[in-house]
Each structure stands twice: as structure tokens, then as C-alpha cells.
Write an enzyme that holds these catalytic residues in place. Structure first.
Site, PDB file in Angstrom:
ATOM      1  N   TRP A  75       0.816  -1.228   0.000  1.00  7.30           N
ATOM      2  CA  TRP A  75       0.000   0.000   0.000  1.00  7.30           C
ATOM      3  C   TRP A  75       0.842   1.267   0.000  1.00  7.30           C
ATOM      4  O   TRP A  75       0.380   2.318  -0.425  1.00  7.30           O
ATOM      5  CB  TRP A  75      -0.920   0.007   1.230  1.00  7.30           C
ATOM      6  CG  TRP A  75      -0.128   0.027   2.491  1.00  7.30           C
ATOM      7  CD1 TRP A  75       0.293  -1.053   3.216  1.00  7.30           C
ATOM      8  CD2 TRP A  75       0.389   1.173   3.142  1.00  7.30           C
ATOM      9  NE1 TRP A  75       1.054  -0.646   4.264  1.00  7.30           N
ATOM     10  CE2 TRP A  75       1.121   0.734   4.252  1.00  7.30           C
ATOM     11  CE3 TRP A  75       0.312   2.546   2.902  1.00  7.30           C
ATOM     12  CZ2 TRP A  75       1.777   1.595   5.115  1.00  7.30           C
ATOM     13  CZ3 TRP A  75       0.967   3.410   3.764  1.00  7.30           C
ATOM     14  CH2 TRP A  75       1.681   2.932   4.851  1.00  7.30           C
ATOM     15  N   ASN A  76       2.086   1.192   0.496  1.00  8.82           N
ATOM     16  CA  ASN A  76       2.853   2.446   0.666  1.00  8.82           C
ATOM     17  C   ASN A  76       3.498   2.850  -0.652  1.00  8.82           C
ATOM     18  O   ASN A  76       4.019   2.004  -1.356  1.00  8.82           O
ATOM     19  CB  ASN A  76       3.904   2.290   1.776  1.00  8.82           C
ATOM     20  CG  ASN A  76       5.043   1.399   1.369  1.00  8.82           C
ATOM     21  OD1 ASN A  76       4.823   0.412   0.700  1.00  8.82           O
ATOM     22  ND2 ASN A  76       6.247   1.725   1.759  1.00  8.82           N
ATOM     23  N   GLY A 106       6.946  -6.071  -1.318  1.00 10.52           N
ATOM     24  CA  GLY A 106       6.231  -6.327  -0.065  1.00 10.52           C
ATOM     25  C   GLY A 106       7.180  -6.920   0.960  1.00 10.52           C
ATOM     26  O   GLY A 106       8.397  -6.715   0.873  1.00 10.52           O
ATOM     27  N   GLY A 107       6.635  -7.658   1.896  1.00 10.10           N
ATOM     28  CA  GLY A 107       7.440  -8.203   2.981  1.00 10.10           C
ATOM     29  C   GLY A 107       8.041  -9.564   2.644  1.00 10.10           C
ATOM     30  O   GLY A 107       7.548 -10.265   1.755  1.00 10.10           O
ATOM     31  N   GLU A 136      11.208  -7.059  -4.430  1.00 12.26           N
ATOM     32  CA  GLU A 136      11.672  -5.844  -3.733  1.00 12.26           C
ATOM     33  C   GLU A 136      11.095  -5.903  -2.325  1.00 12.26           C
ATOM     34  O   GLU A 136       9.895  -5.674  -2.146  1.00 12.26           O
ATOM     35  CB  GLU A 136      11.149  -4.591  -4.447  1.00 12.26           C
ATOM     36  CG  GLU A 136      11.728  -4.345  -5.807  1.00 12.26           C
ATOM     37  CD  GLU A 136      13.194  -3.993  -5.759  1.00 12.26           C
ATOM     38  OE1 GLU A 136      13.693  -3.593  -4.684  1.00 12.26           O
ATOM     39  OE2 GLU A 136      13.846  -4.140  -6.790  1.00 12.26           O
ATOM     40  N   LEU A 137      11.919  -6.215  -1.348  1.00 17.21           N
ATOM     41  CA  LEU A 137      11.386  -6.475  -0.008  1.00 17.21           C
ATOM     42  C   LEU A 137      11.825  -5.378   0.968  1.00 17.21           C
ATOM     43  O   LEU A 137      12.248  -4.306   0.559  1.00 17.21           O
ATOM     44  CB  LEU A 137      11.824  -7.863   0.442  1.00 17.21           C
ATOM     45  CG  LEU A 137      11.602  -8.961  -0.632  1.00 17.21           C
ATOM     46  CD1 LEU A 137      12.088 -10.305  -0.145  1.00 17.21           C
ATOM     47  CD2 LEU A 137      10.151  -9.018  -1.075  1.00 17.21           C
ATOM     48  N   GLU A 151      12.228  -5.749  11.015  1.00 16.65           N
ATOM     49  CA  GLU A 151      11.672  -4.679  10.204  1.00 16.65           C
ATOM     50  C   GLU A 151      10.211  -4.456  10.578  1.00 16.65           C
ATOM     51  O   GLU A 151       9.460  -5.413  10.741  1.00 16.65           O
ATOM     52  CB  GLU A 151      11.730  -5.033   8.715  1.00 16.65           C
ATOM     53  CG  GLU A 151      11.478  -3.827   7.836  1.00 16.65           C
ATOM     54  CD  GLU A 151      10.522  -4.050   6.671  1.00 16.65           C
ATOM     55  OE1 GLU A 151       9.913  -5.120   6.570  1.00 16.65           O
ATOM     56  OE2 GLU A 151      10.365  -3.102   5.887  1.00 16.65           O
TER      57      GLU A 151
HETATM   58  P1  NAD Z   1       2.787  -7.507   2.302  1.00 15.83           P
HETATM   59  O1  NAD Z   1       3.902  -8.411   1.925  1.00 15.83           O
HETATM   60  O2  NAD Z   1       1.920  -7.887   3.439  1.00 15.83           O
HETATM   61  O3  NAD Z   1       1.775  -7.301   1.052  1.00 15.83           O
HETATM   62  C1  NAD Z   1       2.231  -6.897  -0.209  1.00 15.83           C
HETATM   63  C2  NAD Z   1       1.251  -7.385  -1.260  1.00 15.83           C
HETATM   64  O4  NAD Z   1       1.289  -8.813  -1.316  1.00 15.83           O
HETATM   65  C3  NAD Z   1      -0.209  -6.998  -0.997  1.00 15.83           C
HETATM   66  O5  NAD Z   1      -0.791  -6.625  -2.225  1.00 15.83           O
HETATM   67  C4  NAD Z   1      -0.803  -8.304  -0.485  1.00 15.83           C
HETATM   68  O6  NAD Z   1      -2.186  -8.432  -0.684  1.00 15.83           O
HETATM   69  C5  NAD Z   1      -0.043  -9.323  -1.314  1.00 15.83           C
HETATM   70  N1  NAD Z   1      -0.068 -10.680  -0.777  1.00 15.83           N
HETATM   71  C6  NAD Z   1      -0.217 -11.063   0.522  1.00 15.83           C
HETATM   72  N2  NAD Z   1      -0.184 -12.414   0.623  1.00 15.83           N
HETATM   73  C7  NAD Z   1      -0.011 -12.893  -0.641  1.00 15.83           C
HETATM   74  C8  NAD Z   1       0.124 -14.204  -1.198  1.00 15.83           C
HETATM   75  N3  NAD Z   1       0.058 -15.297  -0.434  1.00 15.83           N
HETATM   76  N4  NAD Z   1       0.318 -14.328  -2.519  1.00 15.83           N
HETATM   77  C9  NAD Z   1       0.397 -13.231  -3.309  1.00 15.83           C
HETATM   78  N5  NAD Z   1       0.266 -11.959  -2.849  1.00 15.83           N
HETATM   79  C10 NAD Z   1       0.073 -11.798  -1.526  1.00 15.83           C
HETATM   80  O7  NAD Z   1       3.432  -6.100   2.520  1.00 15.83           O
HETATM   81  P2  NAD Z   1       2.788  -4.778   3.202  1.00 15.83           P
HETATM   82  O8  NAD Z   1       2.664  -5.001   4.651  1.00 15.83           O
HETATM   83  O9  NAD Z   1       1.590  -4.317   2.434  1.00 15.83           O
HETATM   84  O10 NAD Z   1       3.961  -3.747   2.886  1.00 15.83           O
HETATM   85  C11 NAD Z   1       5.044  -3.600   3.701  1.00 15.83           C
HETATM   86  C12 NAD Z   1       6.268  -4.364   3.226  1.00 15.83           C
HETATM   87  O11 NAD Z   1       6.631  -3.975   1.895  1.00 15.83           O
HETATM   88  C13 NAD Z   1       7.444  -4.026   4.099  1.00 15.83           C
HETATM   89  O12 NAD Z   1       8.195  -5.173   4.376  1.00 15.83           O
HETATM   90  C14 NAD Z   1       8.213  -3.047   3.229  1.00 15.83           C
HETATM   91  O13 NAD Z   1       9.551  -2.893   3.574  1.00 15.83           O
HETATM   92  C15 NAD Z   1       8.017  -3.626   1.874  1.00 15.83           C
HETATM   93  N6  NAD Z   1       8.301  -2.626   0.828  1.00 15.83           N
HETATM   94  C16 NAD Z   1       9.398  -2.790   0.011  1.00 15.83           C
HETATM   95  C17 NAD Z   1       9.702  -1.831  -0.964  1.00 15.83           C
HETATM   96  C18 NAD Z   1      10.896  -1.975  -1.894  1.00 15.83           C
HETATM   97  O14 NAD Z   1      10.899  -1.370  -2.949  1.00 15.83           O
HETATM   98  N7  NAD Z   1      11.931  -2.723  -1.556  1.00 15.83           N
HETATM   99  C19 NAD Z   1       8.878  -0.715  -1.098  1.00 15.83           C
HETATM  100  C20 NAD Z   1       7.787  -0.580  -0.257  1.00 15.83           C
HETATM  101  C21 NAD Z   1       7.502  -1.554   0.695  1.00 15.83           C
END
Ligand code: NAD
Length: 488
Positions: free
Chosen positions: A149-150, A226-227, A248-249, A380
């Protein structure tokens, strides 16, 4: 109450169900979002696949794709204020930042518009006299892009821009946390004139939407931000379709300040590194590694700045820290800080949620110099929380900086050029900022290693990563093919 829709095959559609979205500044439900389940995901992937093989898209010249991306860039720039308002409403990110960031997102599309017809193949000086051999760079196929979302307009642009420039088609799955700005972006994209299905935008939950998408047999590449825990699911999902992945985590990025640094500049950069965006940034400089010679003076100045930060309504241009996106993040930050205090770390300022309506958490500084295993130093999490460790020597600073499974970003503040170069070589991170922090550009690759993932977004390499190489052999001799039982 506003209602949003998916964008599939060039049409706007309701999902299998709907779910509410909450305004983080008030805690009130302000909109209903469409929820994609299996049938919606299949429809989106089918639309992308049909577009990918359609003459309208497959036969379009690279210059033609670039012109459409240029039009999209102009539309994003024109609509930036509206997109910024929606992002602020749904995520709680301050309008000051969303306005500036989305205006800059247009430049990312411009960069990839210009790059579309510069993705070149190669001619090989082959070791056979009667052969011409060359490499074609072809689009990798259907891309599943999954974003958090961010900074989602930015994180989507670094996937959509290079993927479309390369000739791919995309299904973008937006986070269920705050999908409004990207669902609105679909309406802007629709005006740019791309053939239907080239980009599809859906939202939904991980197990019922994200998982179906990333394991879909017609998906060729998964671009995920994401994470790390979700990334593990994605990689397991890709065992089904054998899609390539770019990840990209998150990070636990070191921010190192030597005693010769310009203190005022380093303090400001540290504020930008951890308090801006309420610390909800993958590149947050969440570990301050500071020379013991200046630690007290630096922390005194940083504490003053932290306590002067204007916390409040994210829609107010004066606000510097808005709410965190979800209530769950407040709980996570509170729990991690409490566990760190129990382990012996000491809170210098902040540490408890702000007692006003909404998901507000204050700038927080915790000294972990004697508690290297404190959870706030190792885990994190999203929040304006800075963990501090003092050091005596350059070797100590480096050891502490690299004592993490992550490797996304890093910052070094020093006026000593030779020391800066030593640090650049030895820090394990995808980005090193020297005497600056949190600077990005479409021209500069972005990404990490270790638990921070792999692959790079931004720059020329990102567009190449959405291509595959086809090797072409052309025999130039009219003589009959010699002995057919020998491979040569
Ligand atoms: P998240 O991993 O919970 O979710 C990210 C996305 O993955 C969402 O759209 C979610 O619905 C989807 N998702 C969840 N479970 C899934 C599955 N089983 N299969 C497929 N998709 C699935 O992350 P978050 O809490 O929304 O965001 C925060 C994380 O993102 C933090 O760890 C942050 O550091 C990371 N992040 C990384 C970057 C980068 O460029 N390196 C940039 C921004 C955020």
C-alpha cells in the site's frame, strides 16, 4: 460513500465481493472496494494474455508503445493532485509528500516512454563463416505485479513503465490496505489509448487473489514488492507456473554517522530517513550507527527535531507526520518497543501511541547500544521508530551495519573521502547514499539483496528484465548442408 471498481480488459467491473476501506486519520469507513477472487483473477489474466498476442499490441512498434507511455505520463501529471488526495485519504500519508511524489511518478513513465525504442538486440561475431547470428529482445509475456500500500503509485510505475516499454502485458494486484489511488489510476490509464487488456488492475486479499494470480499458468513473470514472508509465498507459488520473479522487499537499513560529518545535515537526513512517511518506507534508515565521540550531541539535536515534528491531519500541508496506515501497525510498534525496553533498551523520546483519534504514533528514538539483540534493532516494521547504536572505530561501524539479514539501503555521513570509498566497497546493501538519504530517480536502479530480495527497478536494466533473448541463426551459404550427423 465512494465505490471503486476493477479494470479488466479495458472495462470497469465490480468484484466477486466488496470490502470497506478505512480512513487512517479518523478510523471511519469512507469507501467500498471491489474484491477479486478466482474468477476475477482468471478474467484479468485472460485479458492480459489475449492482449499480449493481439496484433494491436504484439505488432505495435516500440516507438508506438513509447508514444502511449508518453501520453500516460502527461495524464498522470495532469491528474497528480487528485491522485495525491486519494492516496492521502486511503493511506494517511501526508499530502505534502503524496503531491510531490505523484508529480514525480509522471517522470518515471516519461523515462520508460523514451526507453521503449532503445531496447536493442545484438549481432554476434559468430565463429562460423556461413552464418549470421543475432539476438532479439522480446517481451517476457504476461506479468503479475503485486504491490504493497505504501508509495503504490511509485511502486506500480517502476513495474508498469518498463514492462509496457518492453511490450509485456500486466495484471496489477493492488494492496487491499489502501487500493483507492491505483483504482483511480485505472481511469487515467484508460484515457491514454492502450489496447484493452494491456494493463489490468485488481485488488483483493493474499490467499484468495494474490496467490491465484502469482501461481496462474498464463503468468510468465511475477514482480513483487512487499514483505519477506509474503515473498516466500510468491516464490512457492511460482513453482506452479515456473514464472521468473523479481522481489523488492523490506530493509533494516543502517544510517552511519562519523564524527567528522556535518551534524546539522546528518540530523536532517536522519529525520527524512526515519520520520518522513511516518517511517513507512522500505528504505527507512531505521538503525542509527553513530560515533560515540558525537553521540550525545547528535541525539540531543535529533530529539529536539523529533519533538518539534508537527503531527496531525495528513490533508494539511503543514503536517509532517500523519497517521500510520493501519491500527495493526500501532500495535506492532508498541509491542516491539515494549519488548526492546524489557531487553534493556532505553527510550529517549516517544515510544507510546499519540492519544488522539486515528492511528498516530510519535517520532521515537531508542538507545540500543547495550542491547544488540533488541527486537527494534533486528526486526523490520513500519513506524517512525529509530534504534541507535554507538561505535568507536570504523571497523565497528561496518560490522554493526552488516549485522543484518537485509541489504536494501544504507547511508554514510562523513567528510573523509577515502573513508567514504572504503565504506561503499564493504557495505552489503543495494543502495549506498553518501551524505544524503532517500534520494531516488527513474534513471537509478533500486533494489537489494539477502532478505531484501533480488532484481532491480528503475534504470535501463529494469526494462531489460522484462525481456527474454531469442537467438536467431541464418545460414548464408547456398551449398548443401554437410554431414547431418554432426552437430556443429
Ligand atoms: P505484504 O507483503 O503484506 O503485502 C504486499 C502485497 O502482497 C499486498 O498486495 C498483499 O495483498 C499481497 N499478498 C499477501 N499475501 C499474498 C500471497 N500469499 N500471494 C500473493 N500476494 C500476496 O506487505 P505490506 O505489509 O503491504 O507492505 C510492507 C512491506 O513492503 C514491508 O516489508 C516493506 O519494507 C516492503 N516494501 C518494500 C519496498 C521496496 O521497494 N523494496 C517498497 C515498499 C515496501
Amino acid at each position: 460513500m465512494q465505490h471503486f471498481q476493477h479494470y479488466i480488459g479495458g472495462r470497469f467491473a465490480n468484484g466477486a465481493a466488496q470490502f470497506p476501506s478505512t480512513d487512517p486519520a479518523t478510523g471511519e469507513i469512507w469507501a467500498m472496494m471491489p474484491e477479486a477472487r478466482e474468477a476475477d483473477v482468471n478474467a484479468a489474466v485472460d485479458a492480459a494474455h489475449s492482449a499480449f498476442v493481439s496484433p494491436e499490441w504484439a505488432d505495435m512498434t516500440a516507438t508506438g508503445r513509447g508514444k502511449l507511455l508518453q501520453r500516460l505520463a502527461d495524464l498522470v501529471a495532469e491528474n497528480a493532485p487528485k491522485l495525491a488526495q486519494l492516496e492521502t485519504r486511503d493511506t494517511g500519508k501526508i499530502i505534502r509528500e503524496t503531491s510531490a511524489q505523484i508529480a514525480y511518478v509522471a517522470d518515471y513513465y516519461r523515462y520508460y516512454a523514451g526507453l521503449a525504442d532503445k531496447i536493442e538486440g545484438a549481432h554476434l561475431p559468430i565463429d562460423k563463416p556461413d552464418m549470421e547470428v543475432w539476438l532479439r529482445r522480446e517481451p517476457v509475456g504476461v506479468v503479475a505485479a503485486v504491490v504493497p500500500w505504501n508509495s503504490q503509485l511509485f511502486l506500480s510505475a517502476v513495474k508498469i513503465g518498463p514492462a509496457l516499454a518492453a511490450g509485456c502485458c500486466v495484471v496489477l494486484k493492488v494492496s487491499e490496505q489502501a487500493p483507492a489511488p491505483m483504482l483511480e489510476f485505472a481511469r487515467i490509464f484508460d484515457q491514454a489509448g492502450f489496447p484493452p487488456g494491456v494493463l489490468n488492475i485488481i485488488t483483493g486479499f493474499g490467499p484468495t487473489c494474490g496467490s491465484v494470480l502469482t501461481s496462474h499458468p498464463k503468468v510468465d513473470h511475477v514482480a513483487f514488492t512487499g514483505g519477506p514472508e509474503t515473498a516466500r509465498h510468491i516464490v512457492r507459488n511460482s513453482a506452479e507456473n515456473l514464472a521468473s520473479t523479481s522481489l523488492e522487499l523490506g530493509g533494516k537499513s543502517p544510517f552511519i554517522v562519523f564524527e567528522d560529518a556535518d551534524i546539522e545535515s546528518a540530523v536532517n537526513a536522519q529525520v527524512s530517513g526515519i520520520f518522513a512517511a511516518s517511517g513507512q518506507s522500505c528504505v527507512a534508515g531505521s538503525r542509527l550507527i553513530i560515533s560515540n565521540k558525537i553521540k550525545d550531541a547528535f541525539l540531543t539535536r535529533l530529539k529536539e527535531k523529533a519533538e518539534a515534528v508537527i503531527i496531525g491531519d495528513p490533508n494539511d500541508m503543514a503536517t509532517e507526520i500523519g497517521p500510520l496506515c493501519t491500527q495493526a501497525q500501532i500495535q506492532t510498534a508498541t509491542d516491539i518497543i515494549a519488548a526492546s525496553e524489557n531487553a534493556g533498551a532505553s527510550v529517549i523520546t516517544g515510544g507510546r501511541p499519540v492519544a488522539i483519534r486515528g492511528n498516530y504514533f510519535p517520532p521515537t528514538i531508542i538507545d540500543c547500544s547495550d542491547t544488540p539483540d533488541a527486537p527494534c534493532l533486528t526486526q523490520e516494521f513500519f513506524g517512525p521508530v529509530l534504534s541507535v547504536v554507538g561505535f568507536d572505530t570504523e571497523a565497528d561501524a561496518l560490522r554493526i551495519a552488516n549485522d543484518t539479514a537485509y541489504g536494501l539501503a544504507s547511508g554514510v555521513f562523513t567528510r573523509d573521502l577515502t573513508r567514504a570509498h572504503r565504506m561503499i566497497r564493504k557495505i552489503r546493501a543495494g543502495i549506498v547514499w553518501i551524505n544524503t538519504y532517500r534520494a531516488v530517480s527513474p534513471i537509478a536502479p533500486f533494489g537489494g539483496h539477502g532478505l531484501s530480495g533480488h532484481g532491480r527497478e528503475g534504470g535501463i536494466q529494469a526494462a531489460l528484465d522484462y525481456t527474454k533473448v531469442k537467438t536467431v541463426w541464418l545460414r548464408t551459404s547456398d551449398a548443401p548442408i554437410p554431414d547431418p550427423f554432426i552437430m556443429r
